[in-house]
Design a protein around this motif. Structure first.
Motif, PDB file in Angstrom:
ATOM      1  N   LEU A  81     -42.195 -40.787 -37.919  1.00 57.03           N
ATOM      2  CA  LEU A  81     -40.758 -41.016 -38.004  1.00 57.03           C
ATOM      3  C   LEU A  81     -40.117 -41.067 -36.622  1.00 57.03           C
ATOM      4  O   LEU A  81     -40.484 -40.295 -35.719  1.00 57.03           O
ATOM      5  CB  LEU A  81     -40.074 -39.912 -38.814  1.00 57.03           C
ATOM      6  N   LEU A  82     -39.139 -41.951 -36.472  1.00 56.65           N
ATOM      7  CA  LEU A  82     -38.275 -41.997 -35.293  1.00 56.65           C
ATOM      8  C   LEU A  82     -36.989 -41.271 -35.647  1.00 56.65           C
ATOM      9  O   LEU A  82     -36.238 -41.714 -36.515  1.00 56.65           O
ATOM     10  CB  LEU A  82     -37.987 -43.446 -34.895  1.00 56.65           C
ATOM     11  N   ARG A  83     -36.729 -40.154 -34.987  1.00 54.53           N
ATOM     12  CA  ARG A  83     -35.584 -39.330 -35.348  1.00 54.53           C
ATOM     13  C   ARG A  83     -34.265 -40.045 -35.086  1.00 54.53           C
ATOM     14  O   ARG A  83     -34.016 -40.549 -33.984  1.00 54.53           O
ATOM     15  CB  ARG A  83     -35.609 -38.007 -34.580  1.00 54.53           C
ATOM     16  N   ASP A  84     -33.429 -40.072 -36.104  1.00 49.68           N
ATOM     17  CA  ASP A  84     -32.081 -40.647 -36.044  1.00 49.68           C
ATOM     18  C   ASP A  84     -32.070 -42.101 -35.595  1.00 49.68           C
ATOM     19  O   ASP A  84     -31.005 -42.646 -35.284  1.00 49.68           O
ATOM     20  CB  ASP A  84     -31.181 -39.825 -35.117  1.00 49.68           C
ATOM     21  N   GLY A  85     -33.215 -42.748 -35.535  1.00 49.78           N
ATOM     22  CA  GLY A  85     -33.271 -44.135 -35.099  1.00 49.78           C
ATOM     23  C   GLY A  85     -32.931 -44.329 -33.636  1.00 49.78           C
ATOM     24  O   GLY A  85     -32.655 -45.445 -33.194  1.00 49.78           O
ATOM     25  N   ARG A  86     -32.973 -43.265 -32.845  1.00 54.51           N
ATOM     26  CA  ARG A  86     -32.576 -43.331 -31.441  1.00 54.51           C
ATOM     27  C   ARG A  86     -33.750 -43.735 -30.545  1.00 54.51           C
ATOM     28  O   ARG A  86     -34.839 -43.185 -30.651  1.00 54.51           O
ATOM     29  CB  ARG A  86     -32.012 -41.990 -30.982  1.00 54.51           C
ATOM     30  N   LEU A  87     -33.473 -44.694 -29.657  1.00 60.01           N
ATOM     31  CA  LEU A  87     -34.468 -45.161 -28.703  1.00 60.01           C
ATOM     32  C   LEU A  87     -34.006 -44.873 -27.284  1.00 60.01           C
ATOM     33  O   LEU A  87     -32.812 -44.712 -27.023  1.00 60.01           O
ATOM     34  CB  LEU A  87     -34.710 -46.666 -28.880  1.00 60.01           C
ATOM     35  N   GLU A  88     -34.963 -44.826 -26.377  1.00 61.93           N
ATOM     36  CA  GLU A  88     -34.680 -44.639 -24.961  1.00 61.93           C
ATOM     37  C   GLU A  88     -35.504 -45.614 -24.129  1.00 61.93           C
ATOM     38  O   GLU A  88     -36.536 -46.100 -24.582  1.00 61.93           O
ATOM     39  CB  GLU A  88     -35.008 -43.217 -24.515  1.00 61.93           C
ATOM     40  N   LEU A  89     -35.023 -45.858 -22.939  1.00 60.63           N
ATOM     41  CA  LEU A  89     -35.791 -46.610 -21.950  1.00 60.63           C
ATOM     42  C   LEU A  89     -36.253 -45.629 -20.892  1.00 60.63           C
ATOM     43  O   LEU A  89     -35.443 -44.966 -20.239  1.00 60.63           O
ATOM     44  CB  LEU A  89     -34.938 -47.708 -21.318  1.00 60.63           C
ATOM     45  N   ASP A  90     -37.558 -45.502 -20.741  1.00 57.62           N
ATOM     46  CA  ASP A  90     -38.120 -44.666 -19.674  1.00 57.62           C
ATOM     47  C   ASP A  90     -38.237 -45.524 -18.420  1.00 57.62           C
ATOM     48  O   ASP A  90     -39.263 -46.174 -18.174  1.00 57.62           O
ATOM     49  CB  ASP A  90     -39.479 -44.098 -20.086  1.00 57.62           C
ATOM     50  N   ALA A  91     -37.156 -45.535 -17.642  1.00 55.73           N
ATOM     51  CA  ALA A  91     -37.099 -46.381 -16.444  1.00 55.73           C
ATOM     52  C   ALA A  91     -37.779 -45.685 -15.274  1.00 55.73           C
ATOM     53  O   ALA A  91     -37.459 -44.541 -14.945  1.00 55.73           O
ATOM     54  CB  ALA A  91     -35.654 -46.695 -16.097  1.00 55.73           C
ATOM     55  N   ARG A  92     -38.724 -46.366 -14.638  1.00 60.27           N
ATOM     56  CA  ARG A  92     -39.416 -45.845 -13.462  1.00 60.27           C
ATOM     57  C   ARG A  92     -38.617 -46.197 -12.210  1.00 60.27           C
ATOM     58  O   ARG A  92     -38.309 -47.357 -11.971  1.00 60.27           O
ATOM     59  CB  ARG A  92     -40.815 -46.430 -13.391  1.00 60.27           C
ATOM     60  N   VAL A  93     -38.302 -45.152 -11.418  1.00 68.45           N
ATOM     61  CA  VAL A  93     -37.428 -45.306 -10.255  1.00 68.45           C
ATOM     62  C   VAL A  93     -38.150 -44.747  -9.028  1.00 68.45           C
ATOM     63  O   VAL A  93     -38.789 -43.688  -9.114  1.00 68.45           O
ATOM     64  CB  VAL A  93     -36.097 -44.556 -10.493  1.00 68.45           C
ATOM     65  N   PRO A  94     -38.062 -45.416  -7.867  1.00 69.46           N
ATOM     66  CA  PRO A  94     -38.688 -44.875  -6.648  1.00 69.46           C
ATOM     67  C   PRO A  94     -38.163 -43.484  -6.322  1.00 69.46           C
ATOM     68  O   PRO A  94     -36.991 -43.176  -6.550  1.00 69.46           O
ATOM     69  CB  PRO A  94     -38.303 -45.893  -5.575  1.00 69.46           C
ATOM     70  N   GLU A  95     -39.032 -42.648  -5.783  1.00 68.35           N
ATOM     71  CA  GLU A  95     -38.684 -41.243  -5.539  1.00 68.35           C
ATOM     72  C   GLU A  95     -37.475 -41.087  -4.620  1.00 68.35           C
ATOM     73  O   GLU A  95     -36.680 -40.154  -4.793  1.00 68.35           O
ATOM     74  CB  GLU A  95     -39.885 -40.504  -4.953  1.00 68.35           C
ATOM     75  N   LEU A  96     -37.305 -41.970  -3.648  1.00 72.42           N
ATOM     76  CA  LEU A  96     -36.183 -41.854  -2.719  1.00 72.42           C
ATOM     77  C   LEU A  96     -34.851 -42.205  -3.361  1.00 72.42           C
ATOM     78  O   LEU A  96     -33.795 -41.908  -2.789  1.00 72.42           O
ATOM     79  CB  LEU A  96     -36.418 -42.749  -1.488  1.00 72.42           C
ATOM     80  N   GLU A  97     -34.869 -42.832  -4.530  1.00 70.21           N
ATOM     81  CA  GLU A  97     -33.641 -43.218  -5.215  1.00 70.21           C
ATOM     82  C   GLU A  97     -33.231 -42.206  -6.276  1.00 70.21           C
ATOM     83  O   GLU A  97     -32.125 -42.289  -6.809  1.00 70.21           O
ATOM     84  CB  GLU A  97     -33.825 -44.600  -5.873  1.00 70.21           C
ATOM     85  N   LEU A  98     -34.107 -41.261  -6.606  1.00 65.88           N
ATOM     86  CA  LEU A  98     -33.815 -40.336  -7.704  1.00 65.88           C
ATOM     87  C   LEU A  98     -32.624 -39.439  -7.412  1.00 65.88           C
ATOM     88  O   LEU A  98     -31.915 -39.026  -8.337  1.00 65.88           O
ATOM     89  CB  LEU A  98     -35.044 -39.474  -8.000  1.00 65.88           C
ATOM     90  N   SER A  99     -32.386 -39.118  -6.151  1.00 67.92           N
ATOM     91  CA  SER A  99     -31.279 -38.226  -5.818  1.00 67.92           C
ATOM     92  C   SER A  99     -29.924 -38.826  -6.160  1.00 67.92           C
ATOM     93  O   SER A  99     -28.938 -38.093  -6.302  1.00 67.92           O
ATOM     94  CB  SER A  99     -31.322 -37.877  -4.331  1.00 67.92           C
ATOM     95  N   ALA A 100     -29.855 -40.140  -6.304  1.00 68.95           N
ATOM     96  CA  ALA A 100     -28.590 -40.799  -6.627  1.00 68.95           C
ATOM     97  C   ALA A 100     -28.367 -40.943  -8.123  1.00 68.95           C
ATOM     98  O   ALA A 100     -27.350 -41.485  -8.542  1.00 68.95           O
ATOM     99  CB  ALA A 100     -28.539 -42.184  -5.969  1.00 68.95           C
ATOM    100  N   VAL A 101     -29.302 -40.460  -8.936  1.00 73.42           N
ATOM    101  CA  VAL A 101     -29.218 -40.612 -10.389  1.00 73.42           C
ATOM    102  C   VAL A 101     -28.894 -39.268 -11.017  1.00 73.42           C
ATOM    103  O   VAL A 101     -29.470 -38.239 -10.658  1.00 73.42           O
ATOM    104  CB  VAL A 101     -30.534 -41.169 -10.967  1.00 73.42           C
ATOM    105  N   ALA A 102     -27.965 -39.283 -11.985  1.00 78.06           N
ATOM    106  CA  ALA A 102     -27.572 -38.054 -12.673  1.00 78.06           C
ATOM    107  C   ALA A 102     -27.232 -38.392 -14.124  1.00 78.06           C
ATOM    108  O   ALA A 102     -26.858 -39.524 -14.436  1.00 78.06           O
ATOM    109  CB  ALA A 102     -26.371 -37.405 -11.987  1.00 78.06           C
ATOM    110  N   PRO A 103     -27.383 -37.422 -15.032  1.00 77.27           N
ATOM    111  CA  PRO A 103     -27.033 -37.668 -16.450  1.00 77.27           C
ATOM    112  C   PRO A 103     -25.582 -38.109 -16.595  1.00 77.27           C
ATOM    113  O   PRO A 103     -24.694 -37.635 -15.885  1.00 77.27           O
ATOM    114  CB  PRO A 103     -27.274 -36.298 -17.098  1.00 77.27           C
ATOM    115  N   GLY A 104     -25.378 -39.030 -17.526  1.00 80.01           N
ATOM    116  CA  GLY A 104     -24.044 -39.527 -17.803  1.00 80.01           C
ATOM    117  C   GLY A 104     -23.676 -40.797 -17.077  1.00 80.01           C
ATOM    118  O   GLY A 104     -22.654 -41.424 -17.403  1.00 80.01           O
ATOM    119  N   GLN A 105     -24.461 -41.212 -16.083  1.00 83.78           N
ATOM    120  CA  GLN A 105     -24.138 -42.428 -15.352  1.00 83.78           C
ATOM    121  C   GLN A 105     -24.345 -43.662 -16.217  1.00 83.78           C
ATOM    122  O   GLN A 105     -25.209 -43.691 -17.086  1.00 83.78           O
ATOM    123  CB  GLN A 105     -24.993 -42.531 -14.085  1.00 83.78           C
TER     124      GLN A 105
END
Length: 357
Positions: A201-225
């Motif tokens: 089963l897929l819970r609640d029909g919710r999907l995500e994209l697991d986006a691969r990001v370079p390590e030096l760019e991760l500091s600019a990413v935060a939840p809610g963006q």
């Protein structure tokens, strides 16, 4: 013969003229100047954009298996892709044996209840007789022990009934939460073993994209963006749910979990790209046409004392026709905008107004 000699003497006696000298100019002519337009390096807030790509995955995926083995599947009530609600029956196993066990446990409970009632009644009469002196204390103690045994048998009977009812309930496999059936691995008539995967089963029909990001760019990413996800010609508005705490050592990439909307139209396993828009931060920017490439590196020309001077640049994001300059220029410096592609370091230039400026 005389004529020849006379002619020869005439040639010898002819007055020779001095060679004409050409005056040499010692002062160098000024080199021609190239006409260029310039623009100042500007400082302004610039939204950081981080790019990534990856696969579409379920937000939460649950594997539902058989809690008891050896029961035949009597009915399969869902198909792959079906939306189910919490508590909905997915499969039904043969419950004949479990039903018989439940009925036997229920009868045992009734018998235990009746035995307890008799034991309590006997204890009551013995207590009354003991009060009047017609019964010994030993008889009362015996009746009390019998009553306690009856209570214990009743408790055991209740536990046996609860166990039988639980086994019977295991024959009916229900959805623990609302979702979508991703996979069905069993058919009616099969006899799955204990723990065998029956439905995914897929819970609640919710999907995500697991986006691969370079390590030096991760500091600019935060939840809610905000995130713009692209799949082919489709663009989907999404948001960052979480940033994975680890980075893959081999690829130096981190994973950003991007929550997709219910109407994304994407399916698990699809490949998509993400454009993550971070918060705006002060930055130096120049027009994109002012940036040239020399020896494979980004550069720009600044005008100093009528000459074009090449500056190596460390560039960042590109947005709306502008390029972020992380190093190599200072705010307010004049960089060549029009004609930069034709210049070399040290060329003389003449700054002219931009057309329409």
């Amino acid at each position: 013969m005389v004529l020849v000699l006379a002619g020869g003497a005439g040639w010898w006696l002819w007055p020779r003229t001095a060679p004409v000298s050409v005056p040499v100019t010692t002062s160098a002519s000024p080199l021609p100047s190239l006409s260029v337009t310039v623009v100042p390096v500007q400082a302004r807030p610039l939204a950081r954009v981080v790019f990534g790509d990856g696969s579409v995955v379920p937000w939460q995926e649950l594997v539902i298996g058989a809690e008891t083995g050896g029961l035949r599947v009597s009915a399969v009530l869902v198909e792959e892709g079906d939306a189910v609600r919490a508590g909905q029956v997915l499969l039904q196993l043969d419950a004949s044996v479990a039903t018989a066990q439940r009925d036997g446990a229920a009868a045992g409970l009734q018998e235990a209840e009746a035995a307890l009632a008799i034991a309590r009644s006997d204890l009551g009469r013995a207590t009354q007789l003991s009060t009047s002196g017609s019964a010994s204390r030993q008889l009362v103690d015996q009746r009390q022990a019998a009553a306690r045994q009856a209570e214990a048998r009743l408790a055991s009977a209740r536990a046996a009934l609860a166990e039988a009812e639980a086994r019977l309930a295991q024959a009916t496999i229900r959805a623990p939460f609302a979702g979508i059936v991703l996979r069905r691995n069993v058919l009616a008539g099969a006899v799955p073993g204990l723990g065998t995967e029956l439905v995914r089963l897929l819970r609640d029909g919710r999907l995500e994209l697991d986006a691969r990001v370079p390590e030096l760019e991760l500091s600019a990413v935060a939840p809610g963006q905000a995130v713009r996800v692209t799949h082919g010609g489709r663009e989907i508005a999404a948001t960052v749910r979480a940033v994975a705490p680890n980075v893959t050592a081999e690829s130096r990439l981190g994973v950003v979990h991007v929550a997709l909307p219910p109407d994304s139209g994407l399916r698990p396993g699809m490949f998509a790209r993400a454009e993550i828009h971070g918060d705006a931060a002060p930055a130096l920017v120049v027009p994109q046409e002012a940036v040239v490439f020399r020896d494979g590196a980004a550069a720009a020309f600044v005008v100093e004392d009528g000459q074009a001077r090449l500056r190596r640049l460390d560039t960042g994001a590109r947005q709306d026709g502008e390029v972020e300059v992380r190093a190599g220029l200072a705010a307010g410096e004049a960089v060549v905008r029009s004609g930069a592609g034709f210049l070399a370091d040290g060329d003389r230039v003449r700054v002219v107004p931009a057309v329409g400026g």
